[in-house]
Design a protein around this motif. Sequence first.
Motif, PDB file in Angstrom:
ATOM      1  N   ILE A  25       0.835  -1.206   0.000  1.00 57.49           N
ATOM      2  CA  ILE A  25       0.000   0.000   0.000  1.00 57.49           C
ATOM      3  C   ILE A  25       0.865   1.250   0.000  1.00 57.49           C
ATOM      4  CG2 ILE A  25      -1.608   1.350   1.413  1.00 57.49           C
ATOM      5  CD1 ILE A  25      -2.886  -1.331   2.229  1.00 57.49           C
ATOM      6  N   TYR A  26       1.915   1.245   0.806  1.00 56.02           N
ATOM      7  CA  TYR A  26       2.823   2.395   0.877  1.00 56.02           C
ATOM      8  C   TYR A  26       3.422   2.683  -0.499  1.00 56.02           C
ATOM      9  CZ  TYR A  26       6.233   5.532   3.117  1.00 56.02           C
ATOM     10  OH  TYR A  26       6.978   6.623   3.501  1.00 56.02           O
ATOM     11  N   SER A  27       3.904   1.641  -1.168  1.00 50.42           N
ATOM     12  CA  SER A  27       4.493   1.810  -2.498  1.00 50.42           C
ATOM     13  C   SER A  27       3.444   2.242  -3.515  1.00 50.42           C
ATOM     14  CB  SER A  27       5.156   0.504  -2.950  1.00 50.42           C
ATOM     15  OG  SER A  27       6.237   0.166  -2.109  1.00 50.42           O
ATOM     16  N   GLY A  28       2.226   1.702  -3.373  1.00 46.76           N
ATOM     17  CA  GLY A  28       1.147   2.117  -4.263  1.00 46.76           C
ATOM     18  C   GLY A  28       0.812   3.586  -4.101  1.00 46.76           C
ATOM     19  N   LEU A  29       0.794   4.061  -2.874  1.00 49.47           N
ATOM     20  CA  LEU A  29       0.524   5.480  -2.627  1.00 49.47           C
ATOM     21  C   LEU A  29       1.644   6.351  -3.189  1.00 49.47           C
ATOM     22  CD1 LEU A  29      -0.949   5.310   0.992  1.00 49.47           C
ATOM     23  CD2 LEU A  29      -2.140   6.093  -1.070  1.00 49.47           C
ATOM     24  N   GLN A  30       2.875   5.870  -3.130  1.00 48.40           N
ATOM     25  CA  GLN A  30       3.976   6.611  -3.742  1.00 48.40           C
ATOM     26  C   GLN A  30       3.747   6.762  -5.247  1.00 48.40           C
ATOM     27  OE1 GLN A  30       7.411   4.286  -2.352  1.00 48.40           O
ATOM     28  NE2 GLN A  30       8.096   6.053  -1.171  1.00 48.40           N
ATOM     29  N   GLY A  31       3.378   5.667  -5.892  1.00 47.48           N
ATOM     30  CA  GLY A  31       3.154   5.711  -7.328  1.00 47.48           C
ATOM     31  C   GLY A  31       1.976   6.587  -7.707  1.00 47.48           C
ATOM     32  N   CYS A  32       0.890   6.479  -6.954  1.00 42.10           N
ATOM     33  CA  CYS A  32      -0.316   7.254  -7.255  1.00 42.10           C
ATOM     34  C   CYS A  32      -0.085   8.744  -7.038  1.00 42.10           C
ATOM     35  CB  CYS A  32      -1.475   6.757  -6.391  1.00 42.10           C
ATOM     36  SG  CYS A  32      -3.075   7.499  -6.801  1.00 42.10           S
ATOM     37  N   THR A  33       0.558   9.106  -5.935  1.00 43.92           N
ATOM     38  CA  THR A  33       0.798  10.531  -5.664  1.00 43.92           C
ATOM     39  C   THR A  33       1.808  11.120  -6.645  1.00 43.92           C
ATOM     40  OG1 THR A  33       2.372   9.899  -3.920  1.00 43.92           O
ATOM     41  CG2 THR A  33       0.126  10.466  -3.240  1.00 43.92           C
ATOM     42  N   ASP A  34       2.818  10.347  -7.042  1.00 44.00           N
ATOM     43  CA  ASP A  34       3.738  10.838  -8.073  1.00 44.00           C
ATOM     44  C   ASP A  34       2.981  11.148  -9.366  1.00 44.00           C
ATOM     45  OD1 ASP A  34       6.098  10.842  -6.627  1.00 44.00           O
ATOM     46  OD2 ASP A  34       6.675   8.809  -7.237  1.00 44.00           O
ATOM     47  N   MET A  35       2.004  10.314  -9.667  1.00 44.86           N
ATOM     48  CA  MET A  35       1.241  10.468 -10.904  1.00 44.86           C
ATOM     49  C   MET A  35       0.381  11.731 -10.906  1.00 44.86           C
ATOM     50  SD  MET A  35      -1.361   7.683 -12.612  1.00 44.86           S
ATOM     51  CE  MET A  35      -2.508   7.740 -11.219  1.00 44.86           C
TER      52      MET A  35
ATOM     53  N   ILE B 150      -1.916  20.689  -7.611  1.00 47.34           N
ATOM     54  CA  ILE B 150      -2.920  20.316  -6.614  1.00 47.34           C
ATOM     55  C   ILE B 150      -2.539  20.926  -5.274  1.00 47.34           C
ATOM     56  CG2 ILE B 150      -3.849  18.359  -5.315  1.00 47.34           C
ATOM     57  CD1 ILE B 150      -3.697  16.746  -7.931  1.00 47.34           C
ATOM     58  N   SER B 151      -3.496  21.602  -4.637  1.00 45.92           N
ATOM     59  CA  SER B 151      -3.212  22.296  -3.378  1.00 45.92           C
ATOM     60  C   SER B 151      -3.489  21.432  -2.153  1.00 45.92           C
ATOM     61  CB  SER B 151      -4.041  23.580  -3.286  1.00 45.92           C
ATOM     62  OG  SER B 151      -5.430  23.292  -3.315  1.00 45.92           O
ATOM     63  N   ARG B 152      -4.382  20.452  -2.273  1.00 50.77           N
ATOM     64  CA  ARG B 152      -4.636  19.532  -1.161  1.00 50.77           C
ATOM     65  C   ARG B 152      -5.078  18.189  -1.719  1.00 50.77           C
ATOM     66  NH1 ARG B 152      -5.544  20.191   4.228  1.00 50.77           N
ATOM     67  NH2 ARG B 152      -5.960  22.414   4.031  1.00 50.77           N
TER      68      ARG B 152
ATOM     69  N   SER C   6       5.833  11.295   3.213  1.00 47.60           N
ATOM     70  CA  SER C   6       5.867  11.542   1.771  1.00 47.60           C
ATOM     71  C   SER C   6       6.527  12.884   1.440  1.00 47.60           C
ATOM     72  CB  SER C   6       4.444  11.527   1.207  1.00 47.60           C
ATOM     73  OG  SER C   6       4.418  11.996  -0.127  1.00 47.60           O
ATOM     74  N   LYS C   7       7.124  12.969   0.252  1.00 49.15           N
ATOM     75  CA  LYS C   7       7.668  14.249  -0.213  1.00 49.15           C
ATOM     76  C   LYS C   7       6.565  15.252  -0.506  1.00 49.15           C
ATOM     77  CE  LYS C   7       8.111  12.353  -4.914  1.00 49.15           C
ATOM     78  NZ  LYS C   7       9.066  12.019  -6.003  1.00 49.15           N
ATOM     79  N   TYR C   8       5.320  14.780  -0.525  1.00 47.40           N
ATOM     80  CA  TYR C   8       4.169  15.669  -0.711  1.00 47.40           C
ATOM     81  C   TYR C   8       3.441  15.924   0.610  1.00 47.40           C
ATOM     82  CZ  TYR C   8       4.982  13.882  -5.441  1.00 47.40           C
ATOM     83  OH  TYR C   8       5.564  13.520  -6.625  1.00 47.40           O
TER      84      TYR C   8
END
Length: 263
Positions: free
Chosen positions: A79-89, A105-107, A127-129
């Motif tokens: 899940i952690y890796s999936g969230l990294q991929g999704c947020t990068d996208m 995206i602001s939030r 996350s970096k975000y």
Amino acid sequence: KQSEHSRGVVPNEMTTIVAMIDVHPEILYYEVWAYGVGFQGSKIDGGTYPDQKKLHFVHQRPTIPLSAMHKGMDAEATIYSGLQGCTDMILGKEWIRADGVPYRISRCMIDANGAESDVIKLFCRQSKYANILTPSYGKGIPARGVPISRWEQSLGKPYGPEWIPTKPKSGEKIGIIFDTNYWKTRFHRALALPMGSRSSLVLYKADPIVHQFAAKAYRAEKPIEVQSGGRTIYEWEQQRSKENHQFDCAVGCMVAASSSGIT
């Protein structure tokens, strides 16, 4: 009901872009909406991570599951890796307004209810975000319940309608609790308004079949009118065999817009 702009394009009248991610063990759902003055909104993107490469699939058996993309990991790491991929996208890109102005995206809210809550909160912090990520907690307040706006910690505070910041534990990020019954009702009312109406919601321009998967999710819950103690509200109930994940994302985007200052 569609805008004149294709997928990914931000209409000129919009000022804020927000996103919402709904987390499941083998698939993530997301939506991206742009909002402007008067709470007018336009969907500009939405889908799944991993991209299922098809318009229709079974939620319980995604064609491309997270575990196939992140092999050799336990459930939390997947899940952690999936969230990294999704947020990068969706967060790592510029969204271009119709007049050429770049936006970001602001939030981005991530649903932190359920069994995946701990890893989601950890990701939001690391996350970096992290500066734009917010764990969210949808809670259906029934007619017999006390509205969030009347909770003791809400009184006299300049929070938005039926949402409030959380009181995080040490080391956790501040999240948002919101009343799903209130916001689901508000979403459907705005979606039903005619084109051009103040506070109307529209979808991006595409063949209607492209929107069908999300549209089914928007209609996966039934509103039931309930009266109690002088209050009359709609309590939303998921219908059997219907998947509501894109609905949760679209509603979460509305809350994210409110918490970003859209009124």
